[in-house]
Motif scaffolding. Structure first.
Motif: not given
Length: 77
Positions: A62-66
């Motif tokens: 998964x790709x997580x936006x922080x």
């Protein structure tokens, strides 16, 4: 916040979810409850939820936006 999710299940099926694509509003991983939940936007017949138990997952990317940045995470089971 998770932007993109790819799940490989133990039965060799692969599912991809992306926020904003096909009405996906939210993607959440709830380790306490042992599941991944994908929530779709409201339609005339209600809100769709896809629940995937963690014990059925072989691999999860998964790709997580922080805070304005996008970071990629890989979780193997």
């Amino acid at each position: 916040m998770i932007e993109k999710l790819e799940v490989s299940l133990i039965n060799e099926n692969v599912h991809n979810f992306k926020k904003g694509e096909f009405g996906v509003e939210r993607i959440e991983i709830n380790e306490k409850r042992g599941l991944i939940e994908v929530i779709y936007g409201a339609k005339e017949d209600g809100v769709k939820h896809v629940i995937i138990p963690l014990q059925n997952i072989e691999k999860c990317d998964y790709t997580e936006k922080i805070a304005g940045k996008v970071e990629s995470e890989v979780e193997k089971k």
